[in-house]
Enzyme design. Structure first.
Site, PDB file in Angstrom:
ATOM      1  N   CYS A   1       0.167  -6.063   8.286  1.00  0.00           N
ATOM      2  CA  CYS A   1      -0.641  -6.388   9.470  1.00  0.00           C
ATOM      3  C   CYS A   1      -2.059  -5.846   9.430  1.00  0.00           C
ATOM      4  O   CYS A   1      -3.014  -6.569   9.740  1.00  0.00           O
ATOM      5  CB  CYS A   1       0.056  -5.874  10.720  1.00  0.00           C
ATOM      6  SG  CYS A   1       1.703  -6.526  10.941  1.00  0.00           S
TER       7      CYS A   1
ATOM      8  N   ARG B   1      -6.399   4.756  -0.438  1.00  0.00           N
ATOM      9  CA  ARG B   1      -5.581   3.909  -1.310  1.00  0.00           C
ATOM     10  C   ARG B   1      -4.102   4.059  -0.982  1.00  0.00           C
ATOM     11  O   ARG B   1      -3.247   4.080  -1.870  1.00  0.00           O
ATOM     12  CB  ARG B   1      -5.844   4.241  -2.795  1.00  0.00           C
ATOM     13  CG  ARG B   1      -5.472   3.070  -3.747  1.00  0.00           C
ATOM     14  CD  ARG B   1      -5.696   3.426  -5.206  1.00  0.00           C
ATOM     15  NE  ARG B   1      -7.075   3.758  -5.473  1.00  0.00           N
ATOM     16  CZ  ARG B   1      -7.461   4.804  -6.199  1.00  0.00           C
ATOM     17  NH1 ARG B   1      -6.565   5.631  -6.710  1.00  0.00           N
ATOM     18  NH2 ARG B   1      -8.738   5.039  -6.399  1.00  0.00           N
ATOM     19  N   SER B   2      -3.795   4.151   0.298  1.00  0.00           N
ATOM     20  CA  SER B   2      -2.399   4.254   0.707  1.00  0.00           C
ATOM     21  C   SER B   2      -1.709   2.908   0.520  1.00  0.00           C
ATOM     22  O   SER B   2      -2.355   1.860   0.449  1.00  0.00           O
ATOM     23  CB  SER B   2      -2.309   4.663   2.181  1.00  0.00           C
ATOM     24  OG  SER B   2      -2.719   3.585   3.011  1.00  0.00           O
TER      25      SER B   2
ATOM     26  N   ASP C   1     -10.215   6.911  -3.631  1.00  0.00           N
ATOM     27  CA  ASP C   1      -9.192   7.815  -3.148  1.00  0.00           C
ATOM     28  C   ASP C   1      -9.652   9.242  -3.381  1.00  0.00           C
ATOM     29  O   ASP C   1     -10.717   9.478  -3.963  1.00  0.00           O
ATOM     30  CB  ASP C   1      -7.850   7.539  -3.833  1.00  0.00           C
ATOM     31  CG  ASP C   1      -6.671   7.889  -2.949  1.00  0.00           C
ATOM     32  OD1 ASP C   1      -6.859   8.045  -1.735  1.00  0.00           O
ATOM     33  OD2 ASP C   1      -5.539   8.008  -3.463  1.00  0.00           O
ATOM     34  N   ILE C   2      -8.842  10.192  -2.976  1.00  0.00           N
ATOM     35  CA  ILE C   2      -9.276  11.575  -3.018  1.00  0.00           C
ATOM     36  C   ILE C   2      -9.525  12.076  -4.436  1.00  0.00           C
ATOM     37  O   ILE C   2     -10.347  12.966  -4.658  1.00  0.00           O
ATOM     38  CB  ILE C   2      -8.229  12.472  -2.301  1.00  0.00           C
ATOM     39  CG1 ILE C   2      -8.810  13.855  -2.028  1.00  0.00           C
ATOM     40  CG2 ILE C   2      -6.925  12.552  -3.097  1.00  0.00           C
ATOM     41  CD1 ILE C   2      -7.982  14.680  -1.068  1.00  0.00           C
TER      42      ILE C   2
END
Length: 390
Positions: free
Chosen positions: A221, A256-257, A279-280
């Site tokens: 979603c 970047r989950s 990302d981290i």
């Protein structure tokens, strides 16, 4: 630093000739200072409204109200707020919504649980999902995450039947997303293996409508809501072929989950964009454009089409810094779950489009000094995408 000013005075001269009185100078015209024009602050309401009309039209053709079950198993305030927001939207639009509270959610509303027994976070959530899977009156299931943490929550996401997964978190839908498979045979959802559909290419279809006997694959979603926002503001070029309408755009996605950042990067890259995924601990580039130029000696039209882009995105390591990514990005999407994280306005490309997806504001207050459009939240569009999936 204060702005320096220079004052000039007329030079004094001594003359032997008689002094004459000069006419008084005309008053200087008033100087009107105007602030630098800021970029547009775009709330999600206008974007959500067009999909609200689409959903209402679909409901008008339905034989009965679709039934959505929300499963709340945590005392988390954001999860409880989202559950209440879902309920209101369903009631306003004409869906049937049932909220099932288990575990710590029962304690948090004073319903006890097991004769006064204090229940833990997530207790009973798996059983609630299985029950909803087996209930023939339930059309869609959503679980309010996070509950336990990434690994166990991922397990729970896979328990939800793909026939009732309105959030697009089942591995079948993620597989299709990452492999650019946009349409599927509904019967394939009953098998244990991923879809064997065909990745979208420039020769497969010129429309977003599924071929006969196929349906659209469900897309998560929030990433889908972001894509719809970018379509609304014109980042997508409708003149270009379907599946390549983000061509020519460079996008930075910060996070970047598996819920937001990575699927969003894949969606945008599969639509033709060059995506810089931050990302981290690393920066990657997602693109379906081959790095090797097509063979100019080839006269085969089919080979030239294949050389233009891969069937799906490819991931490369990037040597760029975040600042270098932002300097070249037409779009910046940030979804960092931290109140202290801010994207530096001075690093942004002039005229870029910025979207904040995190619960906290990831952009500095002066973001519109650089951004042409700033979307501070996409939640209202996200809930419409969920009901659209339902």
């Amino acid at each position: 630093m204060a702005e320096s000013t220079t004052t000039s005075t007329p030079s004094q001269t001594t003359a032997s000739t008689p002094t004459t009185t000069a006419p008084a100078p005309a008053p200087a015209p008033a100087v009107t200072t105007t602030a630098e024009p800021k970029g547009l602050l775009l709330k999600a309401d206008a974007i959500a409204n067009q999909f609200r009309a689409e959903v209402q039209s679909s409901l008008g053709r339905a034989e009965r109200k679709p039934k959505l079950v929300g499963i709340l198993a945590t005392s988390s305030a954001p999860s409880k707020s989202y559950a209440e927001f879902t309920r209101r939207q369903c009631e306003e639009l004409g869906f049937e919504f049932v909220l099932r509270k288990v575990g710590a959610a029962l304690n948090s509303v004073g319903e006890g649980g097991g004769g006064g027994e204090v229940l833990g976070e997530g207790e009973g959530v798996e059983e609630a999902i299985v029950e909803a899977n087996e209930d023939g009156s339930v059309d869609g299931i959503m679980v309010y995450f996070p509950i336990f943490g990434a690994q166990q929550d991922h397990y729970l996401q896979q328990i939800v039947s793909p026939l009732k997964d309105v959030e697009g978190l089942h591995f079948k839908f993620h597989y299709n997303l990452y492999h650019n498979i946009r349409f599927l045979d509904p019967k394939s959802l009953l098998t244990a293996t991923p879809s064997t559909g065909t990745p979208l290419t420039s020769t497969s279809t010129d429309t977003d409508q599924p071929p006969a006997g196929m349906v659209k694959s469900i897309i998560p979603c929030t990433p889908l809501a972001i894509v719809k926002c970018l379509e609304y503001v014109g980042v997508y070029n409708k003149i270009l072929p379907y599946g390549d309408r983000a061509y020519g755009r460079t996008v930075t996605v910060i996070n970047r989950s598996e819920v937001v950042g990575r699927p969003l990067a894949a969606l945008l890259a599969n639509d033709g964009a060059r995506v810089l995924s931050v990302d981290i601990d690393s920066i990657q580039e997602y693109t379906k454009r081959p790095r090797v130029a097509s063979n100019p000696a080839s006269s085969s039209g089919e080979e030239n089409v294949k050389a233009r882009y891969h069937p799906r995105h490819v991931v490369h390591a990037s040597g760029l810094s975040l600042r270098e990514c932002l300097a070249v990005s037409d779009v910046v999407v940030s979804a960092v779950p931290s109140a202290g994280y801010k994207v530096k306005t001075e690093w942004l490309k002039d005229g870029c489009v910025c979207l904040n997806v995190a619960a906290e504001k990831n952009f500095e207050k002066d973001v519109r000094d650089k951004a042409s459009i700033y979307v501070p939240a996409v939640g209202k569009v996200t809930i419409l995408m969920l009901l659209r999936n339902l």
